[in-house]
Design a protein around this motif. Structure first.
Motif, PDB file in Angstrom:
ATOM      1  N   LEU A 236      47.043  37.294  24.950  1.00 14.67           N
ATOM      2  CA  LEU A 236      47.824  37.345  26.196  1.00 14.67           C
ATOM      3  C   LEU A 236      48.789  36.156  26.241  1.00 14.67           C
ATOM      4  CD1 LEU A 236      48.539  38.570  28.908  1.00 14.67           C
ATOM      5  CD2 LEU A 236      46.525  37.469  29.911  1.00 14.67           C
TER       6      LEU A 236
ATOM      7  N   VAL B  50      44.318  47.197  37.795  1.00 13.98           N
ATOM      8  CA  VAL B  50      43.478  46.462  38.745  1.00 13.98           C
ATOM      9  C   VAL B  50      43.561  47.042  40.161  1.00 13.98           C
ATOM     10  CG1 VAL B  50      45.196  44.649  39.248  1.00 13.98           C
ATOM     11  CG2 VAL B  50      42.792  44.163  39.535  1.00 13.98           C
TER      12      VAL B  50
ATOM     13  N   PRO C 275      47.191  35.196  40.529  1.00 10.04           N
ATOM     14  CA  PRO C 275      46.562  36.517  40.738  1.00 10.04           C
ATOM     15  C   PRO C 275      47.112  37.222  41.972  1.00 10.04           C
ATOM     16  CG  PRO C 275      45.087  34.775  41.497  1.00 10.04           C
ATOM     17  CD  PRO C 275      46.334  34.083  41.021  1.00 10.04           C
TER      18      PRO C 275
ATOM     19  N   ASN D 229      42.357  41.166  25.711  1.00 11.88           N
ATOM     20  CA  ASN D 229      42.139  40.199  26.781  1.00 11.88           C
ATOM     21  C   ASN D 229      41.016  40.772  27.625  1.00 11.88           C
ATOM     22  OD1 ASN D 229      43.305  37.707  28.178  1.00 11.88           O
ATOM     23  ND2 ASN D 229      43.168  39.133  29.876  1.00 11.88           N
TER      24      ASN D 229
ATOM     25  N   PRO E 241      39.799  41.040  31.452  1.00 11.64           N
ATOM     26  CA  PRO E 241      40.106  42.442  31.142  1.00 11.64           C
ATOM     27  C   PRO E 241      41.496  42.572  30.500  1.00 11.64           C
ATOM     28  CG  PRO E 241      39.656  42.069  33.504  1.00 11.64           C
ATOM     29  CD  PRO E 241      39.847  40.749  32.891  1.00 11.64           C
ATOM     30  N   PRO E 242      41.800  43.756  29.886  1.00 10.66           N
ATOM     31  CA  PRO E 242      43.156  43.985  29.365  1.00 10.66           C
ATOM     32  C   PRO E 242      44.210  43.728  30.450  1.00 10.66           C
ATOM     33  CG  PRO E 242      41.704  45.730  28.655  1.00 10.66           C
ATOM     34  CD  PRO E 242      40.914  44.902  29.645  1.00 10.66           C
ATOM     35  N   ALA E 243      45.400  43.320  29.997  1.00 10.80           N
ATOM     36  CA  ALA E 243      46.406  42.892  30.980  1.00 10.80           C
ATOM     37  C   ALA E 243      47.773  43.524  30.706  1.00 10.80           C
ATOM     38  CB  ALA E 243      46.525  41.370  30.949  1.00 10.80           C
ATOM     39  N   THR E 244      48.539  43.704  31.772  1.00 10.89           N
ATOM     40  CA  THR E 244      49.930  44.130  31.653  1.00 10.89           C
ATOM     41  C   THR E 244      50.812  42.919  31.903  1.00 10.89           C
ATOM     42  OG1 THR E 244      49.337  46.285  32.541  1.00 10.89           O
ATOM     43  CG2 THR E 244      51.678  45.723  32.559  1.00 10.89           C
TER      44      THR E 244
ATOM     45  N   GLU F 195      49.274  41.016  35.214  1.00  9.32           N
ATOM     46  CA  GLU F 195      48.243  41.557  36.123  1.00  9.32           C
ATOM     47  C   GLU F 195      47.195  42.201  35.233  1.00  9.32           C
ATOM     48  OE1 GLU F 195      49.938  44.015  39.562  1.00  9.32           O
ATOM     49  OE2 GLU F 195      51.169  44.574  37.852  1.00  9.32           O
ATOM     50  N   TYR F 196      45.957  42.259  35.693  1.00 13.72           N
ATOM     51  CA  TYR F 196      44.964  43.002  34.929  1.00 13.72           C
ATOM     52  C   TYR F 196      45.314  44.487  35.019  1.00 13.72           C
ATOM     53  CZ  TYR F 196      42.713  38.579  34.670  1.00 13.72           C
ATOM     54  OH  TYR F 196      42.483  37.251  34.418  1.00 13.72           O
TER      55      TYR F 196
ATOM     56  N   SER G 225      40.123  35.514  38.376  1.00  7.86           N
ATOM     57  CA  SER G 225      39.815  36.115  37.081  1.00  7.86           C
ATOM     58  C   SER G 225      38.385  35.770  36.687  1.00  7.86           C
ATOM     59  CB  SER G 225      40.802  35.658  36.010  1.00  7.86           C
ATOM     60  OG  SER G 225      40.756  34.262  35.876  1.00  7.86           O
TER      61      SER G 225
ATOM     62  N   SER H 184      42.510  33.379  30.086  1.00 12.27           N
ATOM     63  CA  SER H 184      43.304  34.336  29.292  1.00 12.27           C
ATOM     64  C   SER H 184      43.122  34.093  27.797  1.00 12.27           C
ATOM     65  CB  SER H 184      44.784  34.202  29.657  1.00 12.27           C
ATOM     66  OG  SER H 184      44.962  34.575  30.995  1.00 12.27           O
TER      67      SER H 184
END
Ligand SMILES: C[S@@+](CC[C@H](N)C(=O)[O-])C[C@H]1O[C@@H](n2cnc3c(N)ncnc32)[C@H](O)[C@@H]1O
Length: 209
Positions: free
Chosen positions: A28, A157, A123, A197, A199-202, A153-154, A20, A24
């Motif tokens: 998140l 990604v 990751p 976040n 990058p944005p994350a799921t 996860e991002y 990353s 975070s």
């Protein structure tokens, strides 16, 4: 005790396992820890890949008497930093007796039915598919029946990596996606998008039932 220099030194040195470009966010962290909000009994919890502790600190603040938190981290610097936090961070210091730090790869953790909850910051999209499978199998083995795994996860990604990846790298990404899709089909209960976040994350919430 600042986490930022420790994080960036290791993000550069160990790009593949750190995976990353920033620790975070608290948004998140909140989504990752939702499973601890409505509980009816004490919990065995494991956090895989705590890094500099952006999930660990709020998690420690949510611990109750009778809970046990195991942290599993392979990076030497992050482990040293976490040891330091156990002496100085107020919530972690207050629950120090309930927290055990394992300095090893999570896939080497032994035992069965040990945890009610696993919080994973690993990751997966940086790993070989065999390692992702090995780690997911370890989580299944370590979780009690109805135990919950939350990981992130991002967002997007895999799609983004495909743009710049070689053919061989694309094959790896597809194989990781296939391992994760099978796991989602069997266990995923909920998915949340966290935009705040970088990058944005799921966030994926999975349950062993
Ligand atoms: C994406 S960083 C997440 C750090 C932190 N949880 C956060 O959200 O900012 C991934 C972390 O997983 C650790 N890690 C990678 N592979 C691991 C493994 N097999 N076992 C344990 N920790 C691992 C890395 O050292 C790093 O601390």
């Amino acid at each position: 005790m600042s986490s930022i220099p420790v994080f960036y030194r290791n993000a550069v040195r160990h790009l593949k396992t750190t995976g990353s470009i920033a620790p975070s966010s608290r948004f998140l962290a909140k989504a990752m820890l939702q499973c601890l909000e409505n509980r009816s009994h004490s919990l065995g919890i494991m956090e895989a890949g705590p890094g500099t502790g952006p999930f660990t600190k709020p998690l420690a603040a949510m611990l109750e008497d009778g809970d046990q938190l195991d942290l599993c981290e392979l990076n030497d610097d992050f482990v040293a930093h976490l040891h330091g936090l156990l002496d100085v961070h107020p919530a972690m210091k207050a629950r120090k007796d309930q927290i055990t730090l394992y300095h090893q790869p999570v896939q080497m953790l032994e035992g069965e039915d040990r945890y009610d909850v696993i919080i994973s910051g690993l990751p997966f999209n940086n790993f070989e598919p065999e390692l992702v499978q090995d780690i997911l199998d370890t989580y299944i083995k370590l979780l009690k029946p109805k135990g919950e795994l939350t990981f992130f996860e991002y967002a997007g990604v895999r799609g983004m990596k495909r743009w710049i990846a070689s053919n061989q790298e694309n094959k790896r990404i597809d194989a990781v996606a296939s391992v994760l899709q099978k796991f989602f089909k069997a266990y995923e209960k909920k998915r949340m998008l966290v935009l705040w976040n970088f990058p944005p994350a799921t966030v994926h919430v999975c349950r062993m039932d």
